[in-house]
Design a protein around this motif. Sequence first.
Motif, PDB file in Angstrom:
ATOM      1  N   TYR A  18      15.895  -6.501 -31.401  1.00 28.80           N
ATOM      2  CA  TYR A  18      15.578  -6.933 -31.004  1.00 28.80           C
ATOM      3  C   TYR A  18      15.913  -7.448 -29.295  1.00 28.80           C
ATOM      4  CZ  TYR A  18      14.297  -9.324 -35.244  1.00 28.80           C
ATOM      5  OH  TYR A  18      14.012  -9.867 -36.885  1.00 28.80           O
ATOM      6  N   MET A  19      17.011  -6.413 -29.143  1.00 31.76           N
ATOM      7  CA  MET A  19      17.563  -6.448 -27.687  1.00 31.76           C
ATOM      8  C   MET A  19      16.810  -5.885 -26.412  1.00 31.76           C
ATOM      9  SD  MET A  19      21.119  -5.960 -26.033  1.00 31.76           S
ATOM     10  CE  MET A  19      21.581  -5.227 -23.820  1.00 31.76           C
ATOM     11  N   VAL A  20      15.889  -4.879 -27.416  1.00 31.30           N
ATOM     12  CA  VAL A  20      14.710  -4.057 -26.769  1.00 31.30           C
ATOM     13  C   VAL A  20      13.380  -4.861 -26.423  1.00 31.30           C
ATOM     14  CG1 VAL A  20      12.948  -2.218 -27.003  1.00 31.30           C
ATOM     15  CG2 VAL A  20      15.811  -1.819 -27.395  1.00 31.30           C
ATOM     16  N   ASP A  21      12.955  -5.606 -28.089  1.00 26.29           N
ATOM     17  CA  ASP A  21      11.895  -6.742 -27.369  1.00 26.29           C
ATOM     18  C   ASP A  21      12.587  -7.493 -26.188  1.00 26.29           C
ATOM     19  OD1 ASP A  21      10.332  -5.510 -29.884  1.00 26.29           O
ATOM     20  OD2 ASP A  21      11.282  -6.972 -30.773  1.00 26.29           O
ATOM     21  N   ILE A  22      13.549  -8.472 -26.249  1.00 25.90           N
ATOM     22  CA  ILE A  22      13.879  -9.277 -25.837  1.00 25.90           C
ATOM     23  C   ILE A  22      13.188  -8.682 -24.057  1.00 25.90           C
ATOM     24  CG2 ILE A  22      15.211 -10.942 -23.903  1.00 25.90           C
ATOM     25  CD1 ILE A  22      16.368 -11.645 -27.827  1.00 25.90           C
ATOM     26  N   THR A  23      14.498  -7.285 -23.461  1.00 24.52           N
ATOM     27  CA  THR A  23      14.684  -7.110 -22.334  1.00 24.52           C
ATOM     28  C   THR A  23      13.337  -6.950 -21.697  1.00 24.52           C
ATOM     29  OG1 THR A  23      16.756  -6.115 -23.352  1.00 24.52           O
ATOM     30  CG2 THR A  23      15.183  -4.467 -21.119  1.00 24.52           C
ATOM     31  N   ILE A  24      12.208  -5.873 -22.643  1.00 27.50           N
ATOM     32  CA  ILE A  24      10.698  -5.191 -22.022  1.00 27.50           C
ATOM     33  C   ILE A  24       9.562  -6.899 -22.431  1.00 27.50           C
ATOM     34  CG2 ILE A  24       8.458  -4.643 -23.069  1.00 27.50           C
ATOM     35  CD1 ILE A  24      10.646  -2.899 -24.901  1.00 27.50           C
ATOM     36  N   TYR A  25       9.976  -7.541 -22.370  1.00 32.59           N
ATOM     37  CA  TYR A  25       9.821  -9.230 -22.019  1.00 32.59           C
ATOM     38  C   TYR A  25       9.470  -9.707 -21.095  1.00 32.59           C
ATOM     39  CZ  TYR A  25       8.656 -13.699 -22.901  1.00 32.59           C
ATOM     40  OH  TYR A  25       7.633 -15.550 -22.530  1.00 32.59           O
ATOM     41  N   HIS A  26      11.240 -10.006 -20.724  1.00 34.17           N
ATOM     42  CA  HIS A  26      11.860 -10.136 -19.196  1.00 34.17           C
ATOM     43  C   HIS A  26      11.320  -9.117 -18.181  1.00 34.17           C
ATOM     44  CE1 HIS A  26      14.569 -13.337 -20.975  1.00 34.17           C
ATOM     45  NE2 HIS A  26      15.164 -12.825 -21.854  1.00 34.17           N
ATOM     46  N   LEU A  27      10.866  -7.749 -18.756  1.00 35.26           N
ATOM     47  CA  LEU A  27      10.300  -7.107 -17.556  1.00 35.26           C
ATOM     48  C   LEU A  27       8.906  -7.156 -17.600  1.00 35.26           C
ATOM     49  CD1 LEU A  27      12.116  -3.349 -18.020  1.00 35.26           C
ATOM     50  CD2 LEU A  27      12.778  -4.892 -16.589  1.00 35.26           C
ATOM     51  N   HIS A  28       8.137  -7.723 -18.580  1.00 33.17           N
ATOM     52  CA  HIS A  28       6.830  -8.520 -18.175  1.00 33.17           C
ATOM     53  C   HIS A  28       7.235  -9.192 -17.564  1.00 33.17           C
ATOM     54  CE1 HIS A  28       5.677  -4.554 -20.600  1.00 33.17           C
ATOM     55  NE2 HIS A  28       4.731  -5.244 -20.996  1.00 33.17           N
ATOM     56  N   SER A  29       7.838 -10.170 -17.567  1.00 38.48           N
ATOM     57  CA  SER A  29       8.100 -12.205 -17.129  1.00 38.48           C
ATOM     58  C   SER A  29       7.496 -11.694 -15.531  1.00 38.48           C
ATOM     59  CB  SER A  29       9.167 -12.644 -16.888  1.00 38.48           C
ATOM     60  OG  SER A  29       9.495 -12.662 -18.371  1.00 38.48           O
ATOM     61  N   ASN A  30       7.548 -10.567 -14.687  1.00 38.26           N
ATOM     62  CA  ASN A  30       7.637 -10.542 -13.286  1.00 38.26           C
ATOM     63  C   ASN A  30       6.929 -10.596 -13.123  1.00 38.26           C
ATOM     64  OD1 ASN A  30       7.040  -8.194 -13.112  1.00 38.26           O
ATOM     65  ND2 ASN A  30       8.834  -7.210 -12.033  1.00 38.26           N
ATOM     66  N   ILE A  31       5.149  -9.802 -14.283  1.00 35.97           N
ATOM     67  CA  ILE A  31       4.161 -10.038 -13.237  1.00 35.97           C
ATOM     68  C   ILE A  31       3.218 -11.336 -13.479  1.00 35.97           C
ATOM     69  CG2 ILE A  31       4.196  -7.175 -13.416  1.00 35.97           C
ATOM     70  CD1 ILE A  31       2.939  -8.015 -16.521  1.00 35.97           C
ATOM     71  N   GLY A  32       3.642 -12.514 -14.181  1.00 36.60           N
ATOM     72  CA  GLY A  32       2.801 -12.918 -14.682  1.00 36.60           C
ATOM     73  C   GLY A  32       2.420 -13.657 -15.946  1.00 36.60           C
ATOM     74  N   SER A  33       2.834 -15.391 -16.406  1.00 45.39           N
ATOM     75  CA  SER A  33       3.266 -15.234 -18.120  1.00 45.39           C
ATOM     76  C   SER A  33       1.624 -15.073 -18.902  1.00 45.39           C
ATOM     77  CB  SER A  33       2.905 -16.953 -18.375  1.00 45.39           C
ATOM     78  OG  SER A  33       2.470 -18.039 -17.039  1.00 45.39           O
ATOM     79  N   ASP A  34       0.197 -14.954 -17.838  1.00 48.24           N
ATOM     80  CA  ASP A  34      -0.744 -15.085 -18.713  1.00 48.24           C
ATOM     81  C   ASP A  34      -1.056 -13.682 -18.459  1.00 48.24           C
ATOM     82  OD1 ASP A  34      -1.171 -15.190 -15.151  1.00 48.24           O
ATOM     83  OD2 ASP A  34      -2.530 -15.996 -15.687  1.00 48.24           O
ATOM     84  N   LEU A  35      -0.083 -12.411 -17.648  1.00 50.72           N
ATOM     85  CA  LEU A  35      -0.645 -11.056 -17.742  1.00 50.72           C
ATOM     86  C   LEU A  35      -0.016 -10.367 -18.879  1.00 50.72           C
ATOM     87  CD1 LEU A  35      -1.127 -10.465 -14.163  1.00 50.72           C
ATOM     88  CD2 LEU A  35      -2.774 -10.952 -16.022  1.00 50.72           C
ATOM     89  N   ILE A  36       1.337 -11.244 -19.551  1.00 53.04           N
ATOM     90  CA  ILE A  36       2.227 -10.638 -20.596  1.00 53.04           C
ATOM     91  C   ILE A  36       1.101 -10.055 -21.894  1.00 53.04           C
ATOM     92  CG2 ILE A  36       3.759 -10.597 -21.621  1.00 53.04           C
ATOM     93  CD1 ILE A  36       5.409 -12.900 -20.182  1.00 53.04           C
ATOM     94  N   PRO A  37       1.238  -8.973 -22.177  1.00 53.26           N
ATOM     95  CA  PRO A  37       0.751  -8.282 -22.981  1.00 53.26           C
ATOM     96  C   PRO A  37       0.815  -9.800 -25.013  1.00 53.26           C
ATOM     97  CG  PRO A  37       1.608  -6.510 -22.748  1.00 53.26           C
ATOM     98  CD  PRO A  37       2.337  -7.542 -21.451  1.00 53.26           C
ATOM     99  N   ASP A  38       0.208  -9.566 -25.270  1.00 57.88           N
ATOM    100  CA  ASP A  38       0.378 -10.548 -26.884  1.00 57.88           C
ATOM    101  C   ASP A  38       1.382 -10.551 -27.428  1.00 57.88           C
ATOM    102  OD1 ASP A  38      -1.352 -12.426 -25.563  1.00 57.88           O
ATOM    103  OD2 ASP A  38      -2.943 -11.765 -26.914  1.00 57.88           O
ATOM    104  N   ILE A  39       1.490  -8.552 -27.524  1.00 57.07           N
ATOM    105  CA  ILE A  39       2.700  -7.964 -28.580  1.00 57.07           C
ATOM    106  C   ILE A  39       3.947  -8.654 -27.813  1.00 57.07           C
ATOM    107  CG2 ILE A  39       2.604  -5.822 -27.444  1.00 57.07           C
ATOM    108  CD1 ILE A  39       2.548  -6.513 -31.227  1.00 57.07           C
TER     109      ILE A  39
END
Length: 143
Positions: free
Chosen positions: A68-89
């Motif tokens: 779960y920490m990896v999931d949250i970390t990857i989500y935060h890393l993707h957040s800097n590209i814009g919320s509409d571009l974050i992969p659905d997974i």
Amino acid sequence: MPFLQETDFEVQIRAWIKQIITQRKEDVGHKAELAAQAQMESYLRQRYDVKKIFSATDNDRDALIIMYMVDITIYHLHSNIGSDLIPDIRVIRFNAAIDWLKAVAKGDISPDLPEKEEPKEGEEGSGFQSTEFGSNKKYSERY
């Protein structure tokens, strides 16, 4: 020393994708990991000893916490590209991690984590307070 190891990410994200979203900067990944840890601690702190959980090393670390920490970390890393571009997974896995943390905080789920030790009577934070009852000495005001 960081809680997550580089090999922990291999299960959920390819190395070249991780390099892209971290912009090949080590501190970006480290800051996202610290944010994920702080977020997890905020849910776990009431019932569990977060210092013991996140100071564990190698095989002593809990597999669910790592995942779960990896999931949250990857989500935060993707957040800097814009919320509409974050992969659905990533959004789905982030929401699953938060739902799990909420269930743990409520007590609906009891993972095998070190529980918080209750302070002993008289120690700071124990909630024990001593109270004295009585009154002042009685004086007579008559002459």
